[in-house]
Design a protein around this motif. Structure first.
Motif, PDB file in Angstrom:
ATOM      1  N   GLN A   4       0.862  -1.185   0.000  1.00 26.41           N
ATOM      2  CA  GLN A   4       0.000   0.000   0.000  1.00 26.41           C
ATOM      3  C   GLN A   4       0.897   1.232   0.000  1.00 26.41           C
ATOM      4  O   GLN A   4       1.632   1.481   0.949  1.00 26.41           O
ATOM      5  N   ARG A  17      -2.092  10.335  -3.034  1.00 24.06           N
ATOM      6  CA  ARG A  17      -2.619   9.158  -3.720  1.00 24.06           C
ATOM      7  C   ARG A  17      -2.312   7.939  -2.884  1.00 24.06           C
ATOM      8  O   ARG A  17      -1.212   7.793  -2.362  1.00 24.06           O
ATOM      9  N   GLN A  18      -3.277   7.075  -2.734  1.00 26.38           N
ATOM     10  CA  GLN A  18      -3.097   5.784  -2.062  1.00 26.38           C
ATOM     11  C   GLN A  18      -3.379   4.715  -3.100  1.00 26.38           C
ATOM     12  O   GLN A  18      -4.429   4.719  -3.736  1.00 26.38           O
ATOM     13  N   ILE A  19      -2.408   3.822  -3.305  1.00 27.50           N
ATOM     14  CA  ILE A  19      -2.524   2.763  -4.313  1.00 27.50           C
ATOM     15  C   ILE A  19      -2.197   1.428  -3.661  1.00 27.50           C
ATOM     16  O   ILE A  19      -1.177   1.296  -2.979  1.00 27.50           O
ATOM     17  N   SER A  29      -7.477   2.252  -5.686  1.00 32.99           N
ATOM     18  CA  SER A  29      -6.729   3.424  -5.246  1.00 32.99           C
ATOM     19  C   SER A  29      -7.702   4.510  -4.819  1.00 32.99           C
ATOM     20  O   SER A  29      -8.901   4.440  -5.076  1.00 32.99           O
ATOM     21  N   THR A 131       0.437  10.870  -7.884  1.00 38.13           N
ATOM     22  CA  THR A 131       0.314   9.599  -8.601  1.00 38.13           C
ATOM     23  C   THR A 131       1.604   9.278  -9.345  1.00 38.13           C
ATOM     24  O   THR A 131       2.091   8.140  -9.312  1.00 38.13           O
TER      25      THR A 131
END
Length: 159
Positions: A4, A17-19, A29, A131
């Motif tokens: 993560q 951004r969380q992916i 995401s 991102t």
């Protein structure tokens, strides 16, 4: 194990951004933009980050665009202060931090790469920079070079 990534483009307006990445594939995401004051509240109150940090099956990584003060740039301290705030929460959640200068990631991760990844959102420049930083981390540190592939070479990685 799930990777993560929480990536940040710090400043007066901070993009984030969380992916999630599982088995070398980009999964779900989230992301957005927050002002200098909101980002601390966001990091403090994020249930997703808190739960991921407590879960041994999740590898949480914090990635930040590195800002350097210089006479040529605005002397407003927003980027440095926001970076310090993000690093504080990374420490609180025991998440390692990677930092990259724009001159490192921007030549490789162009808007076209973000668009091909399916993570592009028009009108969210700071979020798209966050991102790009996350994708750069995946290429540089996790050797996910397929991210840089042209559409005809992508196979199912973006599909």
């Amino acid at each position: 194990m799930i990777l993560q990534i929480w990536s940040f483009d710090p400043g007066l307006t901070t993009g984030w951004r969380q992916i999630n990445v599982f088995d070398g594939e980009i999964g779900n995401s989230d992301g957005g933009q927050a002002d200098h004051f909101q980002i601390g509240n966001f990091l403090s109150e994020s249930q997703v980050l808190r739960q991921a940090a407590r879960n041994p099956a999740v590898d949480v990584q914090i990635v930040i665009e590195k800002f350097t003060m210089s006479p040529a740039k605005s002397q407003e301290p927003w980027s440095l202060e926001t970076t310090g705030l993000i690093k504080y929460f990374a420490s609180k959640y025991a998440a390692p931090v990677s930092m990259y200068r724009p001159s490192e990631w921007k030549p490789l991760i162009k808007d076209e790469v973000i668009k091909r990844s399916g993570l592009w959102i028009p009108g969210k420049r700071h979020m798209m920079d966050a991102t790009g930083i996350a994708l750069y981390y995946l290429v540089k540190e996790r050797k996910m070079n397929w991210i840089l592939s042209k559409p005809k070479d992508m196979g199912t990685k973006y599909g």
